[in-house]
Design an enzyme around this catalytic site. Sequence first.
Site, short mmCIF file in Angstrom:
data_model
loop_
_atom_site.label_atom_id
_atom_site.label_comp_id
_atom_site.label_asym_id
_atom_site.label_seq_id
_atom_site.Cartn_x
_atom_site.Cartn_y
_atom_site.Cartn_z
N TYR A 2 -11.59 9.21 -11.25
CA TYR A 2 -10.91 8.55 -10.35
C TYR A 2 -9.03 9.00 -10.03
O TYR A 2 -8.76 8.27 -8.95
CB TYR A 2 -11.63 7.19 -10.63
N LYS A 58 -22.01 11.14 -20.74
CA LYS A 58 -23.33 12.35 -20.58
C LYS A 58 -23.06 13.80 -21.16
O LYS A 58 -22.26 14.03 -20.49
CB LYS A 58 -23.38 12.40 -18.85
N ASP A 61 -28.40 8.42 -17.47
CA ASP A 61 -29.46 8.75 -16.05
C ASP A 61 -29.85 7.74 -17.21
O ASP A 61 -30.35 6.34 -16.36
CB ASP A 61 -29.59 10.00 -16.49
N ASP A 94 -17.90 2.14 -13.36
CA ASP A 94 -18.19 1.07 -11.78
C ASP A 94 -19.96 0.94 -11.14
O ASP A 94 -20.19 0.09 -10.88
CB ASP A 94 -17.35 2.04 -10.99
N ASP A 138 -22.10 -3.13 -11.24
CA ASP A 138 -22.61 -3.24 -10.05
C ASP A 138 -24.45 -3.70 -10.39
O ASP A 138 -24.81 -4.81 -9.42
CB ASP A 138 -22.41 -2.19 -8.54
#
Length: 350
Positions: free
Chosen positions: A135, A185, A217, A241, A245
Site C-alpha cells: 500500500y 504467502k 488463501d 485489510d 473485514d
Amino acid sequence: MKICILPGDGIGPEITAEAVRVLEALDLKFEMEEALLGGAAVDATGDPYPEATRKLAREADAVLLGAVGGPKWDTLPREQRPERGLLGIRKDLGLFANLRPAILYPELANASSLKPEVVAGLDILIVRELTGDIYFGQPRGIEVRDGERFGFNTMHYTESEIRRIGRVAFEAARKRNKRLCSVDKMNVLETTQLWRDVMIELAPEYPDVELSHMLVDNAAMQLVRAPKQFDVMVTGNMFGDILSDEASMLTGSIGMLPSASLDANNKGLYEPSHGSAPDIAGQGIANPLATILSVAMMLRYTFNQESAALRIENAVKKVLAQGLRTGDIFEPGTTKVGTKQMGDAVLAAL
Ligand code: NAD
C-alpha cells in the site's frame, strides 16, 4: 490520562457522546478535550486535519474517534476529503499496528450469515500492520510501456517493521489465550518469507505463546469454515485489510466492533470499525456499542486498566442479555432502543 475526543461526522457525534459518558462514569481521572476531524473540520477550517487537532492529538495519550465522511464532501478535491484527515492522523501519530477484534456475543448469533454453532462465542483478534507493505511501497504507478498501459506496485517490508508488529501481536496474545497465527504467502512472495522468518525468530522471546503459520488463501477459507480455531492472527497491511473485514462480517453486526491503532509506545487511536452511517445520522438510532467497546480497548492497551476494560465489556454483555437492541441488531422478541437509551443501559449496568 489525556484523551483527545474527535466526534467527526454523521453518527460520530452521537456515538462518541455515549462513550464519553461511560468514561466519565469510571472512577478514573481523565482529561478530555474535543477537536475537529474530517468533514466537520473541512467545514470549519478547510482542512480535514487542522493544526489545532494535530496539536491536541500529539499531546494526548489516546484519541477516541467517532467516524468521518459523508456524501456532502465526496465531490471535494482529494486533499480536502474527510478520509484524508483519517490517513493524516494515522500517519502523523505513527500508528503502525491495527487491532480489530471480531467477537460474536451468543445473543447475536443469528445476525451472522454462518450457522450459529460455527460462530456463536467467536472471539478473535486480527493484528494488521498499517503503515507498510504494497500500500505504501515505491515505485508505483500506471505507465505506458511497449505501447500498452502497465500498472505496478511494490511489496516490501524491512525486518524491523515486521519485528515491531510481531511484538504487538505476541503481547496481545499474552493478554488473551496465548495462541498466535501468523498469516503470509511465503510459497510465492519473498517479502512474506522474510515475514515468516522474523516471526519464528521472535517466538523464543514469548515462550508462553504458541506460534503457528498459515498461508493467506487457507486463512481466508478457515475463517469461514471454522473461525473459532483462531485466537490472535497477525499479518501484513494488504492481507490484514481483507481478512479483518472478512472476520468482522462473520459477526454480522458492524455496529458492535471496536478497533485500535497503536504506535510503538501504546499510544492509540480508538474507533468503531464502521463508518459515519450518513443514512441514519441525526436520528438518535445508531448503535453506540462499538465506540463504547473501543473505550474498553483504550483502557486495556493504552492505560493498562484491565479491570476497567472488563467492567465495560461485561456491562455491554449484560445489556445484550437484558434484550436491549438498537435497530441494526434488532430481532423480534427483543426491545428496540435508541443511541442514548443504549448508553443509559450500559451506564446502569456499569
Ligand atoms: P458505514 O459503516 O458508515 O455504513 C454501512 C451500513 O451500516 C449503513 O447502512 C449504516 O447505517 C450501518 N451502520 C454503520 N454503523 C452503524 C451503527 N453504529 N449503528 C447502526 N447502523 C450502523 O459504511 P458506508 O456507508 O460505506 O460509509 C459511509 C461513510 O463513512 C463514507 O463517507 C465512508 O467513507 C465513511 N467511512 C468512514 C470510516 C471511518 O471513519 N473510519 C470507515 C468506513 C467508512
